[in-house]
Write a protein that holds these residues in place. Sequence first.
Motif, mmCIF file in Angstrom:
data_model
loop_
_atom_site.group_PDB
_atom_site.id
_atom_site.type_symbol
_atom_site.label_atom_id
_atom_site.label_comp_id
_atom_site.label_asym_id
_atom_site.label_seq_id
_atom_site.Cartn_x
_atom_site.Cartn_y
_atom_site.Cartn_z
ATOM 1 N N GLY A 22 0.813 -1.215 0.000
ATOM 2 C CA GLY A 22 0.000 0.000 0.000
ATOM 3 C C GLY A 22 0.845 1.264 0.000
ATOM 4 N N ALA A 23 1.962 1.237 0.724
ATOM 5 C CA ALA A 23 2.843 2.402 0.771
ATOM 6 C C ALA A 23 3.595 2.587 -0.539
ATOM 7 C CB ALA A 23 3.835 2.266 1.922
ATOM 8 N N ALA A 24 3.988 1.476 -1.160
ATOM 9 C CA ALA A 24 4.772 1.564 -2.396
ATOM 10 C C ALA A 24 3.902 1.897 -3.609
ATOM 11 C CB ALA A 24 5.502 0.245 -2.637
ATOM 12 N N LEU A 25 2.682 1.411 -3.607
ATOM 13 C CA LEU A 25 1.783 1.606 -4.748
ATOM 14 C C LEU A 25 0.614 2.477 -4.301
ATOM 15 C CD1 LEU A 25 1.779 -2.115 -5.900
ATOM 16 C CD2 LEU A 25 3.117 -0.254 -6.893
ATOM 17 N N ASN A 35 -5.111 -1.802 4.523
ATOM 18 C CA ASN A 35 -3.911 -2.554 4.147
ATOM 19 C C ASN A 35 -3.619 -3.668 5.152
ATOM 20 O OD1 ASN A 35 -3.506 -0.873 1.937
ATOM 21 N ND2 ASN A 35 -2.037 0.416 2.991
ATOM 22 N N THR A 36 -3.829 -3.362 6.431
ATOM 23 C CA THR A 36 -3.573 -4.356 7.475
ATOM 24 C C THR A 36 -4.543 -5.523 7.367
ATOM 25 O OG1 THR A 36 -2.673 -2.677 8.959
ATOM 26 C CG2 THR A 36 -3.471 -4.712 9.975
ATOM 27 N N ILE A 37 -5.817 -5.236 7.184
ATOM 28 C CA ILE A 37 -6.821 -6.305 7.083
ATOM 29 C C ILE A 37 -6.611 -7.136 5.826
ATOM 30 C CG2 ILE A 37 -9.291 -6.761 6.777
ATOM 31 C CD1 ILE A 37 -9.771 -4.309 8.621
ATOM 32 N N ALA A 38 -6.447 -6.466 4.688
ATOM 33 C CA ALA A 38 -6.225 -7.202 3.432
ATOM 34 C C ALA A 38 -4.929 -8.003 3.497
ATOM 35 C CB ALA A 38 -6.194 -6.230 2.254
ATOM 36 N N GLY A 39 -3.901 -7.430 4.082
ATOM 37 C CA GLY A 39 -2.632 -8.135 4.207
ATOM 38 C C GLY A 39 -2.736 -9.361 5.099
ATOM 39 N N GLY A 79 3.752 -13.285 2.984
ATOM 40 C CA GLY A 79 4.079 -11.965 2.419
ATOM 41 C C GLY A 79 3.551 -11.788 1.018
ATOM 42 N N ALA A 80 3.724 -12.789 0.196
ATOM 43 C CA ALA A 80 3.228 -12.697 -1.183
ATOM 44 C C ALA A 80 1.709 -12.603 -1.196
ATOM 45 C CB ALA A 80 3.697 -13.905 -1.986
ATOM 46 N N GLY A 81 1.061 -13.436 -0.404
ATOM 47 C CA GLY A 81 -0.403 -13.404 -0.354
ATOM 48 C C GLY A 81 -0.924 -12.072 0.149
ATOM 49 N N GLY A 82 -0.282 -11.533 1.183
ATOM 50 C CA GLY A 82 -0.700 -10.246 1.729
ATOM 51 C C GLY A 82 -0.551 -9.107 0.737
ATOM 52 N N ALA A 83 0.572 -9.079 0.051
ATOM 53 C CA ALA A 83 0.796 -8.016 -0.933
ATOM 54 C C ALA A 83 -0.161 -8.149 -2.116
ATOM 55 C CB ALA A 83 2.248 -8.057 -1.417
ATOM 56 N N ILE A 84 -0.345 -9.366 -2.600
ATOM 57 C CA ILE A 84 -1.218 -9.579 -3.761
ATOM 58 C C ILE A 84 -2.662 -9.214 -3.435
ATOM 59 C CG2 ILE A 84 -2.212 -11.382 -5.239
ATOM 60 C CD1 ILE A 84 0.611 -12.714 -5.163
ATOM 61 N N LEU A 85 -3.175 -9.657 -2.292
ATOM 62 C CA LEU A 85 -4.558 -9.342 -1.956
ATOM 63 C C LEU A 85 -4.750 -7.849 -1.721
ATOM 64 C CD1 LEU A 85 -7.359 -10.478 -1.602
ATOM 65 C CD2 LEU A 85 -6.883 -10.736 0.824
ATOM 66 N N THR A 86 -3.771 -7.178 -1.140
ATOM 67 C CA THR A 86 -3.870 -5.737 -0.935
ATOM 68 C C THR A 86 -3.951 -5.003 -2.273
ATOM 69 O OG1 THR A 86 -2.664 -5.886 1.150
ATOM 70 C CG2 THR A 86 -2.744 -3.720 0.102
ATOM 71 N N VAL A 87 -3.123 -5.395 -3.227
ATOM 72 C CA VAL A 87 -3.150 -4.757 -4.553
ATOM 73 C C VAL A 87 -4.465 -5.048 -5.258
ATOM 74 C CG1 VAL A 87 -2.068 -4.760 -6.837
ATOM 75 C CG2 VAL A 87 -0.643 -4.667 -4.792
ATOM 76 N N ILE A 88 -4.953 -6.286 -5.173
ATOM 77 C CA ILE A 88 -6.230 -6.623 -5.812
ATOM 78 C C ILE A 88 -7.368 -5.822 -5.183
ATOM 79 C CG2 ILE A 88 -7.937 -8.467 -6.096
ATOM 80 C CD1 ILE A 88 -5.570 -10.408 -6.462
ATOM 81 N N ALA A 89 -7.404 -5.737 -3.849
ATOM 82 C CA ALA A 89 -8.448 -4.963 -3.174
ATOM 83 C C ALA A 89 -8.349 -3.484 -3.546
ATOM 84 C CB ALA A 89 -8.351 -5.150 -1.672
ATOM 85 N N GLY A 90 -7.134 -2.953 -3.645
ATOM 86 C CA GLY A 90 -6.958 -1.563 -4.060
ATOM 87 C C GLY A 90 -7.402 -1.331 -5.488
ATOM 88 N N LEU A 91 -7.144 -2.294 -6.349
ATOM 89 C CA LEU A 91 -7.581 -2.199 -7.742
ATOM 90 C C LEU A 91 -9.102 -2.194 -7.831
ATOM 91 C CD1 LEU A 91 -6.738 -2.246 -10.755
ATOM 92 C CD2 LEU A 91 -6.823 -4.724 -10.623
ATOM 93 N N VAL A 92 -9.749 -3.085 -7.086
ATOM 94 C CA VAL A 92 -11.208 -3.138 -7.081
ATOM 95 C C VAL A 92 -11.786 -1.844 -6.518
ATOM 96 C CG1 VAL A 92 -13.205 -4.301 -6.034
ATOM 97 C CG2 VAL A 92 -11.332 -5.654 -6.984
#
Length: 102
Positions: A22-25, A35-39, A79-92
């Motif tokens: 979330g901070a990087a993107l 970000n915490t919940i999605a991660g 870590g991978a799952g947390g980052a991927i789900l956060t990006v997907i949730a942000g995209l949605v």
Amino acid sequence: METIINLIIQLISGVVAGNAAGAALKDYNLGNLGNTIAGAIGGVGGGQVLQALIPAIANAAASGNLDLGAIVGQIVGGGAGGAILTVIAGLVKGMMASQQTR
């Protein structure tokens, strides 16, 4: 007991990776709580998927031999799952916001 340790490792690594993503993107940032919940959710999901794909990680933990490789595997999966789900949730979230502005 090892299952709880795996879940804790997955949760922590998912939360860290979700907040980092979330901070990087900035376009996909859900805020600190989002970000915490999605991660966390993505971390547990990613860790479980990795255990299903690589049974040696789950077997090492279940046999009481929680070695460095198993811990690293949990961290990577979480870590991978947390980052991927956060990006997907942000995209949605971004797609829904753009639909409302039309």
